[in-house]
Design a protein around this motif. Structure first.
Motif, PDB file in Angstrom:
ATOM      1  N   HIS A 272       0.806  -1.215   0.000  1.00  0.00           N
ATOM      2  CA  HIS A 272       0.000   0.000   0.000  1.00  0.00           C
ATOM      3  C   HIS A 272       0.841   1.268   0.000  1.00  0.00           C
ATOM      4  O   HIS A 272       0.420   2.289  -0.569  1.00  0.00           O
ATOM      5  CB  HIS A 272      -0.934   0.017   1.219  1.00  0.00           C
ATOM      6  N   VAL A 273       1.995   1.232   0.653  1.00  0.00           N
ATOM      7  CA  VAL A 273       2.822   2.420   0.807  1.00  0.00           C
ATOM      8  C   VAL A 273       4.293   2.038   0.669  1.00  0.00           C
ATOM      9  O   VAL A 273       4.756   1.091   1.313  1.00  0.00           O
ATOM     10  CB  VAL A 273       2.588   3.091   2.187  1.00  0.00           C
ATOM     11  N   HIS A 274       5.024   2.783  -0.149  1.00  0.00           N
ATOM     12  CA  HIS A 274       6.455   2.547  -0.329  1.00  0.00           C
ATOM     13  C   HIS A 274       7.185   2.842   0.988  1.00  0.00           C
ATOM     14  O   HIS A 274       6.820   3.772   1.719  1.00  0.00           O
ATOM     15  CB  HIS A 274       6.982   3.472  -1.427  1.00  0.00           C
ATOM     16  N   PRO A 275       8.223   2.072   1.315  1.00  0.00           N
ATOM     17  CA  PRO A 275       8.935   2.330   2.567  1.00  0.00           C
ATOM     18  C   PRO A 275       9.481   3.750   2.692  1.00  0.00           C
ATOM     19  O   PRO A 275       9.535   4.303   3.799  1.00  0.00           O
ATOM     20  CB  PRO A 275      10.055   1.279   2.572  1.00  0.00           C
ATOM     21  N   ALA A 276       9.855   4.385   1.583  1.00  0.00           N
ATOM     22  CA  ALA A 276      10.328   5.771   1.661  1.00  0.00           C
ATOM     23  C   ALA A 276       9.207   6.705   2.085  1.00  0.00           C
ATOM     24  O   ALA A 276       9.437   7.685   2.810  1.00  0.00           O
ATOM     25  CB  ALA A 276      10.903   6.215   0.311  1.00  0.00           C
ATOM     26  N   ALA A 277       7.977   6.394   1.651  1.00  0.00           N
ATOM     27  CA  ALA A 277       6.833   7.212   2.057  1.00  0.00           C
ATOM     28  C   ALA A 277       6.515   6.989   3.535  1.00  0.00           C
ATOM     29  O   ALA A 277       6.104   7.920   4.239  1.00  0.00           O
ATOM     30  CB  ALA A 277       5.619   6.885   1.196  1.00  0.00           C
ATOM     31  N   ILE A 278       6.708   5.770   4.016  1.00  0.00           N
ATOM     32  CA  ILE A 278       6.535   5.526   5.451  1.00  0.00           C
ATOM     33  C   ILE A 278       7.589   6.305   6.232  1.00  0.00           C
ATOM     34  O   ILE A 278       7.299   6.901   7.276  1.00  0.00           O
ATOM     35  CB  ILE A 278       6.607   4.025   5.777  1.00  0.00           C
ATOM     36  N   SER A 279       8.820   6.336   5.718  1.00  0.00           N
ATOM     37  CA  SER A 279       9.877   7.114   6.369  1.00  0.00           C
ATOM     38  C   SER A 279       9.501   8.583   6.449  1.00  0.00           C
ATOM     39  O   SER A 279       9.730   9.249   7.467  1.00  0.00           O
ATOM     40  CB  SER A 279      11.202   6.957   5.618  1.00  0.00           C
ATOM     41  N   LEU A 280       8.928   9.108   5.383  1.00  0.00           N
ATOM     42  CA  LEU A 280       8.488  10.505   5.383  1.00  0.00           C
ATOM     43  C   LEU A 280       7.433  10.736   6.462  1.00  0.00           C
ATOM     44  O   LEU A 280       7.472  11.741   7.179  1.00  0.00           O
ATOM     45  CB  LEU A 280       7.924  10.873   4.008  1.00  0.00           C
ATOM     46  N   MET A 347      11.563  -1.220   8.235  1.00  0.00           N
ATOM     47  CA  MET A 347      11.716   0.191   8.556  1.00  0.00           C
ATOM     48  C   MET A 347      12.741   0.436   9.663  1.00  0.00           C
ATOM     49  O   MET A 347      13.085   1.586   9.950  1.00  0.00           O
ATOM     50  CB  MET A 347      10.361   0.790   8.964  1.00  0.00           C
ATOM     51  N   LYS A 348      13.219  -0.643  10.290  1.00  0.00           N
ATOM     52  CA  LYS A 348      14.283  -0.582  11.300  1.00  0.00           C
ATOM     53  C   LYS A 348      13.899   0.241  12.530  1.00  0.00           C
ATOM     54  O   LYS A 348      14.732   0.892  13.154  1.00  0.00           O
ATOM     55  CB  LYS A 348      15.576  -0.020  10.690  1.00  0.00           C
ATOM     56  N   LEU A 349      12.630   0.196  12.897  1.00  0.00           N
ATOM     57  CA  LEU A 349      12.189   0.861  14.120  1.00  0.00           C
ATOM     58  C   LEU A 349      12.552   0.014  15.335  1.00  0.00           C
ATOM     59  O   LEU A 349      12.476  -1.215  15.279  1.00  0.00           O
ATOM     60  CB  LEU A 349      10.675   1.061  14.116  1.00  0.00           C
ATOM     61  N   PRO A 350      12.893   0.639  16.444  1.00  0.00           N
ATOM     62  CA  PRO A 350      13.007  -0.130  17.689  1.00  0.00           C
ATOM     63  C   PRO A 350      11.673  -0.792  18.006  1.00  0.00           C
ATOM     64  O   PRO A 350      10.603  -0.231  17.724  1.00  0.00           O
ATOM     65  CB  PRO A 350      13.352   0.944  18.731  1.00  0.00           C
ATOM     66  N   VAL A 351      11.721  -1.964  18.591  1.00  0.00           N
ATOM     67  CA  VAL A 351      10.484  -2.696  18.868  1.00  0.00           C
ATOM     68  C   VAL A 351       9.575  -1.911  19.795  1.00  0.00           C
ATOM     69  O   VAL A 351       8.343  -2.006  19.705  1.00  0.00           O
ATOM     70  CB  VAL A 351      10.799  -4.102  19.430  1.00  0.00           C
ATOM     71  N   THR A 352      10.151  -1.094  20.667  1.00  0.00           N
ATOM     72  CA  THR A 352       9.316  -0.288  21.563  1.00  0.00           C
ATOM     73  C   THR A 352       8.467   0.704  20.780  1.00  0.00           C
ATOM     74  O   THR A 352       7.294   0.921  21.091  1.00  0.00           O
ATOM     75  CB  THR A 352      10.185   0.465  22.585  1.00  0.00           C
TER      76      THR A 352
END
Length: 406
Positions: A272-280, A347-352
């Motif tokens: 649904h959404v490109h990872p770069a758009a999620i980063s934005l 997306m390499k977010l911390p699990v928290t």
């Protein structure tokens, strides 16, 4: 759910709190988290809380779950889900609801909003009646926290997978009658804020404590800001089915990205959404205003084939659902655990942080944070136990197991 919950001790787990990951164990009593004890300082407290060593010697009375070093997360809260495992909330019957809540419980969800489609008023009212009855009769699996009305008050320009035959301008009278007939049931209403009557409806929803959301909308930036001033506070499936960003007309998306008062849903499935758009999105929004949702349909948890959404034929192929006629994306086959896994691994977010987006943030927006949405002493034991690869091993609601992979 069973009101006579057993004492429960979950040991040998990485406990994901909102602040940090704590290796240790959690004691549950009466469906409530009684203690969280870290391994490095639990020796004395363990004598009261009990650990596996004490339990083996008869020092702990209750069930013990060995987490085998996996993750213990707060149960997921899905604010936007249409169905799963062959069930759709629009079918408006308990059998379908059992299929949906059972499937999503197996994926770590402990609470959800039953999400409708753009349909006739009569069919929407059937769903409201069925969800109300289902809540009163007691639920076997994940909890239906209320209803999310997605449509019919949306834009003809952005129907997505909604049935255009039933699109209507916002009807405040309908909303008022539904709220009167089913007090507290409707938790969120999605509409196009540029439509006639929308701002009046948004202001009324806010006055009733109901979340007013923008979605399937062609609103320009100024219209979104005016709606936010009236009480609009949520955007459904950000980026999808909304006017996009332009540097001279920031549009719906521009308003969502730059208005801190607006919570932003995201469907994190890589489709649904490109990872770069999620980063934005993550760079633009406060982390406590991003919410993971599935937008899952009846095809979730099912093999590739032909299904239905809002009366429209859907084809699921390779895990992606699209309308058979137009090829438009039609909801998803996503689960909340898969969305969290995507945010951590891709997306390499911390699990928290990913956990807050799946549990804590929706709990706060729904006004439930005092009792659920995070792992903390005194809160309900709404939990999901996974292995290190985020495969669900057990889902627990109010201290009672509602799914066990073993």
């Amino acid at each position: 759910m069973n009101s006579n919950q057993k004492n429960l001790l979950i040991t040998n787990v990485q406990i994901v709190t909102e602040q940090a990951v704590v290796t240790g164990h959690v004691k549950i009593s009466g469906g409530i988290i009684e203690s969280i004890i870290a391994d490095n300082d639990h020796r004395d407290e363990a004598r009261a809380a009990g650990d596996t060593g004490m339990a083996d010697q008869g020092g702990y009375e209750g069930e013990i779950i060995d987490g085998k070093g996996g993750w213990l997360l707060p149960g997921f809260i899905d604010m936007h889900v249409h169905g799963g495992f062959g069930g759709d909330f629009m079918y408006a019957n308990a059998e379908s609801f059992d299929r949906i809540t059972g499937f999503h419980a197996s994926q770590g969800t402990t609470g959800m909003l039953a999400t409708t489609m753009t349909a006739s008023r009569k069919d929407i009212e059937k769903v409201l009646e069925a969800v109300s009855a289902y809540q009163k009769n007691g639920m076997l699996h994940a909890e239906l926290l209320g209803v999310h009305l997605e449509g019919p008050f949306i834009s003809e320009k952005w129907p997505g997978a909604q049935n255009p035959d039933y699109i209507a301008d916002p009807q405040l009278e309908w909303l008022q009658q539904w709220a009167k007939a089913y007090p507290g049931l409707v938790k969120m209403v999605t509409m196009a804020p540029e439509k006639p009557g929308a701002r009046e409806s948004i202001a009324w929803l806010k006055s009733q404590g109901i979340i007013a959301a923008a979605g399937h909308t062609d609103a320009v930036y100024a219209e979104m800001i005016a709606a936010a001033d009236c009480g609009l506070s949520h955007a459904v499936h950000t980026y999808n089915a909304m006017r996009g960003l332009h540097h001279r007309e920031p549009g719906t998306l521009g308003a969502v990205l730059t208005t801190d008062s607006i919570y932003a849903e995201i469907i994190a499935d890589g489709e649904h959404v490109h990872p770069a758009a999620i980063s934005l999105l993550l760079c633009s929004k406060p982390k406590d205003k991003v919410i993971l949702v599935t937008d899952a349909i009846e095809a979730a948890g099912m093999p590739d084939g032909e299904y239905e959404l809002g009366g429209l034929p859907v084809v699921l192929r390779g895990g992606t659902a699209r309308l058979k006629d137009s090829g438009a994306l039609a909801g998803s086959s996503l689960s909340m655990i898969a969305a969290l896994r995507y945010m951590v691994n891709v997306m390499k977010l911390p699990v928290t942080e990913a956990s807050r987006m799946a549990s804590g943030n929706p709990a706060r927006e729904l006004g439930l944070a005092d009792m659920t949405g995070s792992i903390a002493v005194g809160k309900r034991a709404d939990l999901v136990l996974t292995d290190l690869d985020f495969n669900v091993q057990q889902t627990i609601l109010r201290g009672t197991s509602i799914f066990n992979a073993g």
